[in-house]
Motif scaffolding. Structure first.
Motif, PDB file in Angstrom:
ATOM      1  N   LYS A  46      -3.546   0.880   0.955  1.00  0.00           N
ATOM      2  CA  LYS A  46      -2.239   0.119   1.241  1.00  0.00           C
ATOM      3  C   LYS A  46      -1.206   1.154   0.678  1.00  0.00           C
ATOM      4  O   LYS A  46      -1.790   2.209  -0.219  1.00  0.00           O
ATOM      5  CB  LYS A  46      -1.883  -0.941   0.391  1.00  0.00           C
ATOM      6  N   ASP A  95       3.324   2.521  -2.971  1.00  0.00           N
ATOM      7  CA  ASP A  95       4.321   1.712  -3.597  1.00  0.00           C
ATOM      8  C   ASP A  95       4.093   0.210  -3.454  1.00  0.00           C
ATOM      9  O   ASP A  95       4.719  -0.491  -3.907  1.00  0.00           O
ATOM     10  CB  ASP A  95       5.653   2.279  -3.128  1.00  0.00           C
ATOM     11  N   THR A 143       4.041  -1.556  -0.664  1.00  0.00           N
ATOM     12  CA  THR A 143       4.561  -2.047   0.629  1.00  0.00           C
ATOM     13  C   THR A 143       3.666  -1.701   1.875  1.00  0.00           C
ATOM     14  O   THR A 143       2.583  -0.963   1.782  1.00  0.00           O
ATOM     15  CB  THR A 143       6.007  -1.312   0.699  1.00  0.00           C
TER      16      THR A 143
END
Length: 150
Positions: free
Chosen positions: A37, A40, A42
């Protein structure tokens, strides 16, 4: 004549030790499942399976999605149970994935730098485990869900 025999013996020893070094890789013959992922937190979660054979890594995602080619692996042994590796996979669509990971026991952690064809770079974090460990945990989860659904 002794010098020539000694030279051949040294060459044979060097060649044999080089082969042993490759086959002694901690990663050789291993398969891992992982999720990555954006660093950060997101963005979407990306899942993949990777395999190591003779210092070469293959990725299901790169192979199926982008027809990527296997990547040569640079590995550094940290301890008997721990090793780190760096490798880069280049896909046919121009995407480049640079893995910088550590494997300890059954677990794998690291970063993946994804460089798109347009030059955009995304830093991702990776967490994974051996295929065996993943399947063991999945079975435990499935068994638990079955026992609670009755």
């Amino acid at each position: 004549m002794k010098k020539i025999s000694l030279l051949f013996a040294l060459v044979a020893l060097f060649a044999a030790s080089t082969v042993s070094a490759q086959s002694a890789s901690r990663l050789n013959g291993q398969a891992y499942w992982y999720m990555m992922k954006n660093a950060d937190g997101t963005g979407e979660e990306i899942y993949d399976n990777i395999r190591f054979t003779n210092n070469v890594m293959t990725s299901d995602r790169a192979g199926v999605v982008t027809n990527g080619k296997p990547a040569k692996v640079s590995e550094k042994k940290i301890s008997d149970q721990s090793t780190s590796f760096v490798t880069t996979i280049q896909s046919s669509n121009g995407e480049e994935l640079r893995y910088d990971c550590t494997v300890e026991g059954n677990m794998m952690i690291g970063t993946v730098q994804v460089k798109k064809a347009d030059g955009t770079i995304t830093e991702m974090v990776l967490r994974g485990m051996t295929q065996e460990e993943y399947l063991r945990i999945k079975k435990m989860k499935d068994d638990y869900q079955k026992s609670n659904s009755k």
